[in-house]
Design a protein around this motif. Structure first.
Motif, PDB file in Angstrom:
ATOM      1  N   ILE A   1       0.997  -1.263   0.437  1.00  0.00           N
ATOM      2  CA  ILE A   1      -0.126  -0.083   0.121  1.00  0.00           C
ATOM      3  C   ILE A   1       0.926   1.539   0.086  1.00  0.00           C
ATOM      4  CG2 ILE A   1      -1.782   1.451   1.214  1.00  0.00           C
ATOM      5  CD1 ILE A   1      -2.989  -1.464   2.128  1.00  0.00           C
ATOM      6  N   ASN A   2       0.456   2.437  -1.420  1.00  0.00           N
ATOM      7  CA  ASN A   2       1.204   3.548  -0.470  1.00  0.00           C
ATOM      8  C   ASN A   2       0.158   4.251  -0.623  1.00  0.00           C
ATOM      9  OD1 ASN A   2      -0.019   3.539  -3.552  1.00  0.00           O
ATOM     10  ND2 ASN A   2       2.082   2.324  -3.927  1.00  0.00           N
ATOM     11  N   ALA A   3       0.523   5.771  -1.264  1.00  0.00           N
ATOM     12  CA  ALA A   3      -0.242   6.873  -1.520  1.00  0.00           C
ATOM     13  C   ALA A   3      -0.761   7.090  -1.811  1.00  0.00           C
ATOM     14  CB  ALA A   3       0.570   8.263  -1.581  1.00  0.00           C
ATOM     15  N   SER A   4      -0.882   6.215  -3.594  1.00  0.00           N
ATOM     16  CA  SER A   4      -1.714   6.168  -4.302  1.00  0.00           C
ATOM     17  C   SER A   4      -3.171   5.326  -4.702  1.00  0.00           C
ATOM     18  CB  SER A   4      -0.941   5.769  -6.089  1.00  0.00           C
ATOM     19  OG  SER A   4      -0.505   4.616  -5.728  1.00  0.00           O
ATOM     20  N   SER A   5      -3.212   4.152  -3.579  1.00  0.00           N
ATOM     21  CA  SER A   5      -4.008   3.222  -2.975  1.00  0.00           C
ATOM     22  C   SER A   5      -5.183   3.109  -2.803  1.00  0.00           C
ATOM     23  CB  SER A   5      -3.301   1.824  -2.280  1.00  0.00           C
ATOM     24  OG  SER A   5      -1.811   2.125  -2.125  1.00  0.00           O
ATOM     25  N   TYR A   6      -6.266   2.736  -3.603  1.00  0.00           N
ATOM     26  CA  TYR A   6      -7.008   2.657  -2.925  1.00  0.00           C
ATOM     27  C   TYR A   6      -7.984   2.043  -2.192  1.00  0.00           C
ATOM     28  CZ  TYR A   6     -12.538   3.918  -3.654  1.00  0.00           C
ATOM     29  OH  TYR A   6     -13.766   4.904  -3.042  1.00  0.00           O
ATOM     30  N   VAL A   7      -8.037   1.469  -0.989  1.00  0.00           N
ATOM     31  CA  VAL A   7      -8.280   0.600  -0.029  1.00  0.00           C
ATOM     32  C   VAL A   7      -9.449   0.075   0.417  1.00  0.00           C
ATOM     33  CG1 VAL A   7      -6.941  -0.655   1.707  1.00  0.00           C
ATOM     34  CG2 VAL A   7      -6.019   0.682   0.963  1.00  0.00           C
ATOM     35  N   LEU A   8     -10.113  -0.749  -0.176  1.00  0.00           N
ATOM     36  CA  LEU A   8     -11.225  -1.675   0.783  1.00  0.00           C
ATOM     37  C   LEU A   8     -10.732  -2.454   2.191  1.00  0.00           C
ATOM     38  CD1 LEU A   8     -14.065  -2.027   1.201  1.00  0.00           C
ATOM     39  CD2 LEU A   8     -14.384  -3.378  -0.355  1.00  0.00           C
ATOM     40  N   ASP A   9     -11.612  -1.789   3.571  1.00  0.00           N
ATOM     41  CA  ASP A   9     -10.862  -2.800   4.576  1.00  0.00           C
ATOM     42  C   ASP A   9     -12.646  -3.479   5.105  1.00  0.00           C
ATOM     43  OD1 ASP A   9     -10.426  -4.187   7.010  1.00  0.00           O
ATOM     44  OD2 ASP A   9     -10.040  -2.701   7.867  1.00  0.00           O
ATOM     45  N   VAL A  10     -12.704  -4.964   4.398  1.00  0.00           N
ATOM     46  CA  VAL A  10     -13.891  -5.367   4.188  1.00  0.00           C
ATOM     47  C   VAL A  10     -14.114  -6.409   5.681  1.00  0.00           C
ATOM     48  CG1 VAL A  10     -14.841  -7.565   3.982  1.00  0.00           C
ATOM     49  CG2 VAL A  10     -13.879  -6.338   2.108  1.00  0.00           C
ATOM     50  N   GLY A  11     -15.164  -6.460   6.877  1.00  0.00           N
ATOM     51  CA  GLY A  11     -14.862  -6.160   8.010  1.00  0.00           C
ATOM     52  C   GLY A  11     -14.380  -5.423   9.274  1.00  0.00           C
ATOM     53  N   CYS A  12     -14.433  -4.204   8.737  1.00  0.00           N
ATOM     54  CA  CYS A  12     -13.488  -3.303   9.517  1.00  0.00           C
ATOM     55  C   CYS A  12     -13.362  -3.020  10.595  1.00  0.00           C
ATOM     56  CB  CYS A  12     -13.549  -2.081   8.483  1.00  0.00           C
ATOM     57  SG  CYS A  12     -15.281  -0.913   8.257  1.00  0.00           S
ATOM     58  N   GLY A  13     -14.581  -3.936  11.803  1.00  0.00           N
ATOM     59  CA  GLY A  13     -15.275  -3.260  12.657  1.00  0.00           C
ATOM     60  C   GLY A  13     -15.055  -2.021  13.244  1.00  0.00           C
ATOM     61  N   CYS A  14     -14.008  -1.644  14.179  1.00  0.00           N
ATOM     62  CA  CYS A  14     -14.417  -0.437  14.853  1.00  0.00           C
ATOM     63  C   CYS A  14     -13.302   0.755  13.767  1.00  0.00           C
ATOM     64  CB  CYS A  14     -14.188  -0.002  15.784  1.00  0.00           C
ATOM     65  SG  CYS A  14     -14.916  -1.524  17.219  1.00  0.00           S
ATOM     66  N   GLY A  15     -13.033   0.303  12.728  1.00  0.00           N
ATOM     67  CA  GLY A  15     -12.160   1.327  11.812  1.00  0.00           C
ATOM     68  C   GLY A  15     -10.822   1.397  11.876  1.00  0.00           C
ATOM     69  N   PRO A  16     -10.038   1.028  12.785  1.00  0.00           N
ATOM     70  CA  PRO A  16      -8.689   1.901  13.553  1.00  0.00           C
ATOM     71  C   PRO A  16      -7.933   0.916  12.485  1.00  0.00           C
ATOM     72  CG  PRO A  16      -9.131  -0.055  15.037  1.00  0.00           C
ATOM     73  CD  PRO A  16     -10.947   0.183  14.225  1.00  0.00           C
ATOM     74  N   PHE A  17      -7.856   0.067  12.004  1.00  0.00           N
ATOM     75  CA  PHE A  17      -6.909  -0.388  10.989  1.00  0.00           C
ATOM     76  C   PHE A  17      -6.784   0.805   9.534  1.00  0.00           C
ATOM     77  CE2 PHE A  17      -5.511  -3.710   7.550  1.00  0.00           C
ATOM     78  CZ  PHE A  17      -3.921  -3.245   7.522  1.00  0.00           C
ATOM     79  N   LEU A  18      -7.916   0.592   9.021  1.00  0.00           N
ATOM     80  CA  LEU A  18      -8.200   1.538   8.209  1.00  0.00           C
ATOM     81  C   LEU A  18      -7.410   3.407   8.042  1.00  0.00           C
ATOM     82  CD1 LEU A  18      -9.123   2.165   4.559  1.00  0.00           C
ATOM     83  CD2 LEU A  18     -11.670   2.610   4.929  1.00  0.00           C
ATOM     84  N   ILE A  19      -7.619   3.375   9.459  1.00  0.00           N
ATOM     85  CA  ILE A  19      -7.987   4.764   9.651  1.00  0.00           C
ATOM     86  C   ILE A  19      -6.200   5.191   9.818  1.00  0.00           C
ATOM     87  CG2 ILE A  19      -7.929   6.685  11.700  1.00  0.00           C
ATOM     88  CD1 ILE A  19     -10.632   6.308  12.582  1.00  0.00           C
ATOM     89  N   TYR A  20      -5.947   3.640  10.299  1.00  0.00           N
ATOM     90  CA  TYR A  20      -4.122   3.548  10.270  1.00  0.00           C
ATOM     91  C   TYR A  20      -3.853   3.761   9.198  1.00  0.00           C
ATOM     92  CZ  TYR A  20       0.046   0.755  10.218  1.00  0.00           C
ATOM     93  OH  TYR A  20       1.891   0.335  10.037  1.00  0.00           O
TER      94      TYR A  20
END
Length: 280
Positions: free
Chosen positions: A61-80
């Protein structure tokens, strides 16, 4: 007798237990397995961040990525990911309580990030074909009853050449003891899972090319040892009888989970797969 749980069962369980998990596990919403350095490592937060770092690094993953977090729960991984790489992201989860918690994070110290959280099912994702450069997940895909449909949906929303990188719980062998079923599977409304090799085969059947896999049994044992101790300590400080009883029951299950690992009934792994560039 083995129960058969539905998505609605999973949704209801996590809606009902979100606040209790936050109270004794991690109030910031980090509720996944830690990547510990050994049995002497008891720093859960550092281990959990290490898991996120490993998945993100191996996903590329880098600045150009568009990421989907499946089963993101409370969200900290995507925020990270958004804070570390300045990437765009979408989070999808079956629990509205966890999605609401994630959305609330974006109104505080994490506001301004280019991410969004949506309540929905991984078996019917509300996204167009070929949307994301990366799909990630931490310890949630195993809970989805229709795993083949989820893999198909991930494949659909990934761009050709896109990367699917995730950690997930494993079912190393087909036959699970009554104790293992009670404390590991039924406890979180989990029907069944893949073995380490079976997971890779399932990804290949969905059209992915598996590029990396790690079997991480020692780390999952240490996770439940650490959070089981934490649950016992928090229970002693909790005035609410119902919450205290839940935490003590969870602590007991953590010990049973360690035994299930020893019996070969529970495992954990990290997988990285790619959608072929010539895929439609």
């Amino acid at each position: 007798m083995t129960q058969s749980f539905t998505e609605q069962d999973v949704e209801s369980f996590f809606d009902q237990t979100t606040q209790t998990y936050l109270n004794f596990w991690d109030s910031s919403g980090v509720l996944h397995t830690g990547y510990f350095t050994g049995e002497d490592d008891h720093d859960y937060k550092a281990a959990a961040e290490r898991t996120s770092d490993v998945v993100a690094t191996e996903a590329g993953i880098n600045a150009s990525s568009y990421v989907l977090d499946v089963g993101c729960g409370c969200g900290p991984f995507l925020i990270y990911l958004a804070e570390r790489f300045n990437c765009r992201g979408e989070g999808l989860d079956l629990s509205i309580e966890r999605i609401n918690f994630a959305r609330q994070l974006l109104t505080g110290e994490h506001q301004g990030l280019n991410v969004n959280f949506t309540h929905g099912s991984a078996t019917a994702m509300p996204y167009e074909d070929n949307t994301f450069t990366h799909v990630v997940s931490q310890d949630s895909l195993c809970l989805i009853p229709d795993k083949q449909k989820t893999h198909s949906e991930v494949f659909r929303v990934l761009r050709p050449g896109g990367v699917f990188a995730f950690s997930d719980f494993l079912q190393p062998k087909p036959d699970i003891s009554e104790r293992g079923r009670k404390h590991v599977y039924d406890r979180v409304r989990w029907n069944n899972g893949f073995s380490y090799l079976g997971y890779q085969q399932a990804l290949e059947q969905a059209g992915f090319v598996v590029t990396h896999a790690r079997n991480l049994e020692p780390q999952i044992r240490q996770t439940y040892r650490v959070i089981g101790k934490s649950a016992t300590e928090r229970a002693a400080e909790t005035e609410d009888p119902a919450a205290r009883d839940w935490m003590l029951a969870f602590a007991e299950s953590c010990g049973e989970i360690e035994l299930a690992i020893d019996r070969g009934e529970f495992g954990w792994g990290i997988f990285v797969a790619r959608k072929p560039v010539n895929a439609g």
